[in-house]
Design an enzyme around this catalytic site. Structure first.
Site, PDB file in Angstrom:
ATOM      1  N   GLY A  49     -11.245  -2.184  -3.068  1.00 10.93           N
ATOM      2  CA  GLY A  49     -10.671  -3.524  -2.893  1.00 10.93           C
ATOM      3  C   GLY A  49     -10.164  -3.728  -1.483  1.00 10.93           C
TER       4      GLY A  49
ATOM      5  N   GLY B  61      -8.285  -0.484   0.071  1.00  8.78           N
ATOM      6  CA  GLY B  61      -9.181   0.628   0.360  1.00  8.78           C
ATOM      7  C   GLY B  61     -10.194   0.280   1.441  1.00  8.78           C
TER       8      GLY B  61
ATOM      9  N   ARG C 255       7.565 -16.894  -9.340  1.00  5.15           N
ATOM     10  CA  ARG C 255       6.912 -16.678 -10.624  1.00  5.15           C
ATOM     11  C   ARG C 255       7.877 -16.204 -11.711  1.00  5.15           C
ATOM     12  NH1 ARG C 255       1.568 -13.954  -7.852  1.00  5.15           N
ATOM     13  NH2 ARG C 255       0.735 -15.928  -7.088  1.00  5.15           N
TER      14      ARG C 255
ATOM     15  N   GLU D 277      -1.749  -2.883  -4.460  1.00  2.00           N
ATOM     16  CA  GLU D 277      -0.914  -2.987  -5.663  1.00  2.00           C
ATOM     17  C   GLU D 277      -0.496  -1.606  -6.148  1.00  2.00           C
ATOM     18  OE1 GLU D 277      -2.503  -5.485  -8.797  1.00  2.00           O
ATOM     19  OE2 GLU D 277      -0.895  -4.951 -10.161  1.00  2.00           O
TER      20      GLU D 277
ATOM     21  N   ARG E 293       7.162 -10.447  -6.768  1.00  2.00           N
ATOM     22  CA  ARG E 293       6.270 -10.755  -5.649  1.00  2.00           C
ATOM     23  C   ARG E 293       6.096 -12.262  -5.513  1.00  2.00           C
ATOM     24  NH1 ARG E 293       1.106 -11.991  -4.996  1.00  2.00           N
ATOM     25  NH2 ARG E 293       0.199 -11.323  -6.976  1.00  2.00           N
TER      26      ARG E 293
END
Lengths: 254, 614
Positions: free
Chosen positions: B13, B16, B288, B379, B389
């Protein structure tokens, strides 16, 4: 439609293959139906109870998936004769039995899972990238892009390398080696990006040989098959023109 | 063309891939491992955009505001130095991805457009339609491919990381990784003196979430079991707006609210915009955790969900359809497909769903875990988001953390080379000592090879033991039970008695795990055996998450206990550290780096600026 919502189960007919060399065979499964169920959810149900309609306990069906919202390209397979993403194939929209097969233009790994490495290899061949000097902060924004150009580039950049266009294209077969519409769209994308343009001649050269743009038979199936509605017909026409011009004027650059 | 030591990168992702690009750019040879093609990683599913204080519209934004919003939004649990560095680096990262070809949306003048997400007053989010993660991931993957074509990156796609190997008879240094080819099922060791992990979060623990099928958390579990510390496991983000589904809960991006979408339900025959009423300063763009709790309160406590169901409306029917198409393309089609309704004409029905883990592997400011040579980013790490977050910071932290990790791994390997080249005496005592403990760039001497072979054998035995399991339990059904248990008790509202019961039930599930019958006996592309292996990791990580939640008697960010409704800085302004033991996780705590911003009360009914006291 109505009798399907009333029915408690959905019938799946799945083409299976244990190994790349093994002969394919068919298995049928009845899966409990749920509202707005997609094909992936049905395959997950089979994992929980891998018993076929003959009542035999079999290995659960093997398939590829990841995002489950049609943005990663992993779960492309043939659903009732059409190549598409299994995650966005809703059971309620499909005639029964729902027939699942692996994409036929790629080597089968197992059951519905195929190896699409050839597409990623071809992305290398056409240098589908911008050659940035460094990842360091150059304290400089990239070039300005009019919203109209951004909109076209975004369309091309949404290609998930899922392979549906390859499946639909009659020119993609074991004899032709045709690079296929998806990768050609990336040639168009990077050749139109200001930082991609330095490599534009190399990209055109890469698609002028065997397996290149000239293999396109203009069947136009690709655009219809593309789950992200890439304007592939236009892309192929543009690239055809550009490579013709390059072929005609190539001697000027020698 | 390629010289120097090899670096293993696990995870394809954003984190990486960017670590791989950094290392390849520095001249290392990189082995990149991923469960599938990197281009299909979960980063692709990120929608709304990426934060950077570009301040394009000259509205007063700055990297300092971004930093303050992030710390405040995370309820002061994040270490401040790395967060500050990330926010300072963000504009440069946008420019880099712009140069890498990401088709960011543009203003009429052609510069990168910005929009709002929650927890800030400034449009700070660069975006590419509503598939920004896909576009950023593709750009990173393309750069990896460029280095791959030049021979600097070797991809092992379709390989799964199983464990790290250490010199167990000697100094304990990291020797390499053990991975499995998911096609042939071959298990092999890959020697390396350093590895960067960017394997994402453990979302699947919670059953139906917004996560991808690959977010099983096994790599983080395996490293944790081998001694890497796990930070803040109890901090799990539940995203306020998702549509429930049988296979997953599909995210409806926060950018819908950022572009003007409003949340409401019926109350006394009137449309009730409860977020706007309760939080006048931020309205629909509260962070959130706040929005999720409000929706829970409306649906669960007040019984005011739409049609008596667990859902409220997210309404964009008042918005200009042309603008919606240009800025939110992608989201609407997904909603329409899975509900049969057109969100341009009918308000969307949404409900919260588990989305992101703020907690993760403990890392230092160079992204190195407590085991020298093992780095983590994205993550997977615990570094940047504290207790909650903010939207737009996930992709930023993945990219930034990946780049920091890649660069740090290069320096680490260079340090080892120098020490080795310098030979015994001259290289400087401290450095040599550290490196001696840590590793060497060419670790496969005789004893190292033996340790790697032993590590492979251990994994082969684990694999074989799972393949032999012939009990009556079905692993997929057990995971469903785990998901229901964790989702029901360890997410939005947490009670200590239920957390204790959850720990007991986790124990029962672990017992039942032993009675799993593996459904596939094939030695080729066997997905069932790997699933069972990962399920054990999920069960053990669940214990750390639940225990962390049980111990923390306060409310902070995403962690909310009605019995302890206030934040308690005196006792709990500290990082949870979970250490693995065979008898279950052990918790300890460490102080938070507070060197820039003094903690203050976090509230969103009034402007944050009013209570600011940097």
């Amino acid at each position: 439609m109505s009798e399907k919502t009333a029915a408690a189960t959905v019938l799946f007919r799945i083409k299976r293959q244990d190994t790349p060399a093994a002969a394919p065979y068919w298995d049928e499964f009845r899966v409990p139906s749920r509202p707005f169920m997609n094909v992936v959810a049905a395959l997950m149900e089979i994992q929980k109870n891998p018993v076929n309609t003959a009542g035999r306990r079999v290995a659960p069906v093997v398939w590829d998936c990841n995002c489950l919202e049609e943005v990663c390209g992993a779960c492309a397979m043939i659903v009732n004769g059409r190549a598409r993403q299994a995650c966005s194939a809703l059971v309620r929209d499909l005639a029964e039995p729902i027939v699942l097969e692996a994409l036929s233009k790629f080597p089968v790994v197992r059951d519905l899972m195929v190896d699409r490495a050839v597409m990623f290899e071809n992305l290398k061949k056409v240098k589908a990238w911008t050659a940035v000097d460094t990842t360091s902060d150059t304290a400089e924004a990239g070039p300005r892009v009019p919203p109209r150009v951004q909109a076209l580039n975004y369309q091309l950049a949404r290609c998930m390398t899922c392979g549906c266009c390859m499946e639909a294209c009659p020119q993609v077969n074991r004899r032709s080696g045709f690079i296929g519409p998806a990768v050609l769209a990336q040639v168009k994308l990077f050749n139109s990006h200001p930082l991609g343009q330095p490599l534009a001649p190399e990209r055109l050269e890469a698609i002028m040989g065997p397996g290149g743009i000239a293999e396109c038979g203009k069947a136009q199936n690709c655009q219809k098959a593309c789950p992200k509605q890439l304007p592939l017909t236009q892309v192929l026409a543009d690239l055809g023109r550009q490579t013709s011009v390059r072929a005609l004027t190539g001697w000027l650059r020698r | 063309m390629t010289r120097g030591p090899r670096l293993a990168v696990i995870g394809g992702g954003l984190a990486g891939s960017m670590a791989a690009v950094e290392a390849a750019q520095a001249g290392l040879t990189v082995d990149l491992f991923a469960l599938g093609p990197a281009k299909r990683s979960h980063s692709a599913a990120a929608q709304g955009g990426i934060n950077a204080a570009l301040n394009t519209h000259d509205l007063g934004d700055s990297t300092g505001e971004h930093f303050d919003d992030t710390i405040y939004g995370g309820d002061f649990l994040a270490n401040q130095t790395p967060v500050k560095n990330m926010c300072d680096a963000a504009p440069g990262i946008i420019h880099l991805f712009d140069r890498m070809g990401v088709p960011f949306n543009r203003t009429p003048e052609g510069v990168i457009d910005l929009r709002l997400l929650g927890g800030t007053k400034f449009p700070r989010v660069a975006f590419s339609g509503a598939t920004t993660g896909q576009q950023l991931l593709y750009a990173a993957d393309e750069q990896v491919r460029r280095h791959e074509a030049a021979g600097r990156v070797h991809r092992y796609e379709g390989w799964e990381f199983l464990s790290a190997a250490f010199d167990e008879t000697g100094d304990g240094r990291f020797l390499g990784i053990v991975a499995q080819d998911l096609k042939t099922m071959e298990i092999r060791a890959f020697p390396c003196a350093a590895a960067v992990f960017g394997t994402g979060g453990p979302g699947l623990i919670f059953g139906q979430t917004t996560n991808s099928a690959s977010n099983n958390g096994y790599a983080s579990y395996a490293l944790w079991r081998q001694g890497v510390k796990y930070g803040n496991p109890e901090f799990i983000q539940v995203h306020p707006t998702a549509i429930p589904g049988a296979d997953k809960n599909r995210l409806i991006s926060e950018s819908v609210r950022g572009e003007g979408g409003r949340v409401w339900t019926w109350k006394d025959g009137q449309k009730w915009y409860f977020l706007e009423e309760w939080y006048p300063a931020y309205g629909n763009l509260v962070p959130r955790d706040i929005a999720t709790r409000a929706i829970f309160k409306v649906c669960v406590d007040m019984g005011l969900g739409v049609d008596g169901e667990q859902c409220v409306y997210l309404d964009m029917t008042h918005m200009d359809p042309a603008e919606v198409a240009r800025r939110l393309e992608g989201i609407l089609d997904i909603y329409q497909l899975f509900t049969g309704q057109d969100p341009r004409r009918v308000p969307m029905r949404i409900f919260p769903a588990v989305h992101y883990s703020m907690g993760g592997l403990w890392v230092d400011y160079e992204q190195m875990t407590n085991i020298p040579g093992i780095f983590a980013a994205g993550e997977l790490d615990y570094q940047y988001h504290g207790a909650n977050r903010l939207g737009g910071n996930g992709m930023l932290s993945a990219i930034y953390g990946g780049m920091v990790a890649g660069r740090a791994a290069v320096r680490y390997l260079e340090g080892l080379s120098k020490v080795t080249a310098g030979g015994g005496g001259g290289a400087g005592g401290g450095g040599a000592d550290q490196a001696g403990r840590a590793g060497s760039p060419t670790p496969v001497d005789g004893e190292g090879a033996g340790a790697l072979a032993a590590a492979v054998r251990r994994e082969q035995e684990r694999d074989a033991a799972i393949a032999r399991m012939d009990g009556t339990e079905n692993a997929y059904l057990l995971r469903d039970e785990l998901g229901a248990l964790m989702n029901g008790n360890v997410t939005v509202v947490r009670y200590n008695d239920r957390l204790r019961t959850t720990l007991e039930k986790l124990g029962e599930l672990k017992e039942r795990y032993r009675h799993i019958g593996v459904t596939d006996s094939s030695g080729w592309s066997n997905q069932a055996v790997g699933y069972v292996r990962r399920l054990w990791g999920m069960l053990e990580l669940s214990q750390a998450i639940t225990l962390g939640a049980l111990q923390r008697d306060e409310s902070r960010g995403a962690h909310y206990k009605p019995e302890f409704p206030e934040r308690d800085d005196a006792n709990w302004l500290k990082t949870t550290i979970a250490t693995y033991t065979p008898d279950g996780p052990k918790l300890s705590y460490e102080p938070v780096d507070l060197r820039f911003i003094r903690p203050r009360v976090r509230k969103y009914d009034v402007d944050k600026g009013a209570s600011r006291n940097v």
